[in-house]
Design a protein around this motif. Sequence first.
Motif, PDB file in Angstrom:
ATOM      1  N   ILE A  74       0.834  -1.203   0.000  1.00 59.60           N
ATOM      2  CA  ILE A  74       0.000   0.000   0.000  1.00 59.60           C
ATOM      3  C   ILE A  74       0.869   1.253   0.000  1.00 59.60           C
ATOM      4  CG2 ILE A  74      -0.193   0.113   2.519  1.00 59.60           C
ATOM      5  CD1 ILE A  74      -2.936   0.943  -0.111  1.00 59.60           C
ATOM      6  N   ASP A  75       2.041   1.193   0.642  1.00 57.68           N
ATOM      7  CA  ASP A  75       2.945   2.343   0.636  1.00 57.68           C
ATOM      8  C   ASP A  75       3.452   2.629  -0.774  1.00 57.68           C
ATOM      9  OD1 ASP A  75       2.662   2.724   3.329  1.00 57.68           O
ATOM     10  OD2 ASP A  75       4.506   1.663   3.878  1.00 57.68           O
ATOM     11  N   GLN A  76       3.747   1.584  -1.528  1.00 57.98           N
ATOM     12  CA  GLN A  76       4.213   1.773  -2.902  1.00 57.98           C
ATOM     13  C   GLN A  76       3.095   2.327  -3.783  1.00 57.98           C
ATOM     14  OE1 GLN A  76       5.613  -2.345  -3.308  1.00 57.98           O
ATOM     15  NE2 GLN A  76       7.669  -1.568  -3.755  1.00 57.98           N
ATOM     16  N   GLN A  77       1.875   1.863  -3.562  1.00 56.01           N
ATOM     17  CA  GLN A  77       0.741   2.397  -4.321  1.00 56.01           C
ATOM     18  C   GLN A  77       0.515   3.875  -3.976  1.00 56.01           C
ATOM     19  OE1 GLN A  77      -2.845  -0.186  -4.475  1.00 56.01           O
ATOM     20  NE2 GLN A  77      -1.561  -1.749  -3.503  1.00 56.01           N
ATOM     21  N   HIS A  78       0.578   4.202  -2.689  1.00 55.48           N
ATOM     22  CA  HIS A  78       0.404   5.591  -2.270  1.00 55.48           C
ATOM     23  C   HIS A  78       1.491   6.481  -2.853  1.00 55.48           C
ATOM     24  CE1 HIS A  78      -2.244   4.702   1.504  1.00 55.48           C
ATOM     25  NE2 HIS A  78      -2.909   4.655   0.383  1.00 55.48           N
ATOM     26  N   ALA A  79       2.722   5.985  -2.884  1.00 62.34           N
ATOM     27  CA  ALA A  79       3.825   6.782  -3.420  1.00 62.34           C
ATOM     28  C   ALA A  79       3.606   7.090  -4.899  1.00 62.34           C
ATOM     29  CB  ALA A  79       5.146   6.037  -3.229  1.00 62.34           C
ATOM     30  N   ALA A  80       3.111   6.117  -5.649  1.00 63.75           N
ATOM     31  CA  ALA A  80       2.835   6.346  -7.066  1.00 63.75           C
ATOM     32  C   ALA A  80       1.729   7.378  -7.248  1.00 63.75           C
ATOM     33  CB  ALA A  80       2.452   5.030  -7.744  1.00 63.75           C
ATOM     34  N   PHE A  81       0.674   7.268  -6.430  1.00 64.12           N
ATOM     35  CA  PHE A  81      -0.420   8.233  -6.565  1.00 64.12           C
ATOM     36  C   PHE A  81       0.021   9.617  -6.101  1.00 64.12           C
ATOM     37  CE2 PHE A  81      -4.430  10.321  -5.443  1.00 64.12           C
ATOM     38  CZ  PHE A  81      -5.134  10.117  -6.623  1.00 64.12           C
ATOM     39  N   ALA A  82       0.873   9.688  -5.082  1.00 62.42           N
ATOM     40  CA  ALA A  82       1.386  10.977  -4.628  1.00 62.42           C
ATOM     41  C   ALA A  82       2.170  11.666  -5.737  1.00 62.42           C
ATOM     42  CB  ALA A  82       2.267  10.785  -3.398  1.00 62.42           C
TER      43      ALA A  82
END
Length: 295
Positions: free
Chosen positions: A19-27
């Motif tokens: 989820i952290d990697q997904q959030h980083a991409a969306f950020a």
Amino acid sequence: MNHDVAALVGRARNDELSIDQQHAAFAELMRRFEESAFSWSLRLLDDPEEAKDATQDAFIAAWLKLRQLRDPTAFGAWLKRLIATQCNRRRRRGRSTEPLCEPRPSTATQCYLEHRDQQRFLATAISKLSEAQHRIVVLFYFLGRTIDEIAGTLELPKGTVGKRLYSARIAIRRNLPRAIRDEFLRLQPSRQFQREVREGLFDEYVGEYRFDERPELVVRIEREGAELVTYGGGQRSVLASIRDSALVTTAFDGEGRCQRDLAGRVVQFVYYEFGARLGIAKQVGAVVAVTKRAG
């Protein structure tokens, strides 16, 4: 560009990633599109504060509905439609809550109407800027970018950014009614920042500072309720935070970037105005939090 965006969309909705990697991409998607997103909202609403809220809500909707996007390369156009939806909701809500006929409006209603008119005046003044000035105003005042960050984004010298910001501010002031000129584009501390100040999380900044180049100039930072306030040179200014290591004044274009010793204690500020480094203020004496009531 579209290929990069599609890759970010793919990572942001790839459940095989953490989820952290997904959030980083969306950020990263937000970082790339927030300037244009805010500009779209501002054109539709003519109200900077409403535009900021609409932009934030559109990004939230984008995150929640990201798997519904069929063509990842069309993220920008899709986001624009989400923003239009959020702005239309706000326009309908605004029309439904405005009084149709009230000969003697209440104080709350009068304040709302005055604030709405001020925001429209401001939006109109901003719309008259050149494209170069408009971008810098959006990045600095509404998206909280520093002079250094804007210079990097636009690939311009910091001095050029500072000059354009200053000329934009003057141009906007000339197009504002006299009654609201003094309030023009004052940065406001966020609610989270105010809560953290009240809880004492910024007390490490509290104390006295002196400039080596101007030893007679003493600058104090105090905590007053939910506000972090600086006193110096006969001026009082409320501070806001744009990142953990930087504080900005709300009344003019000043920025202080803290520097720490090896133990992590704040020991001095490097002070800038319009991107120009004006000096280093070293912390002197004991740090004592002042918690008197603001106002």
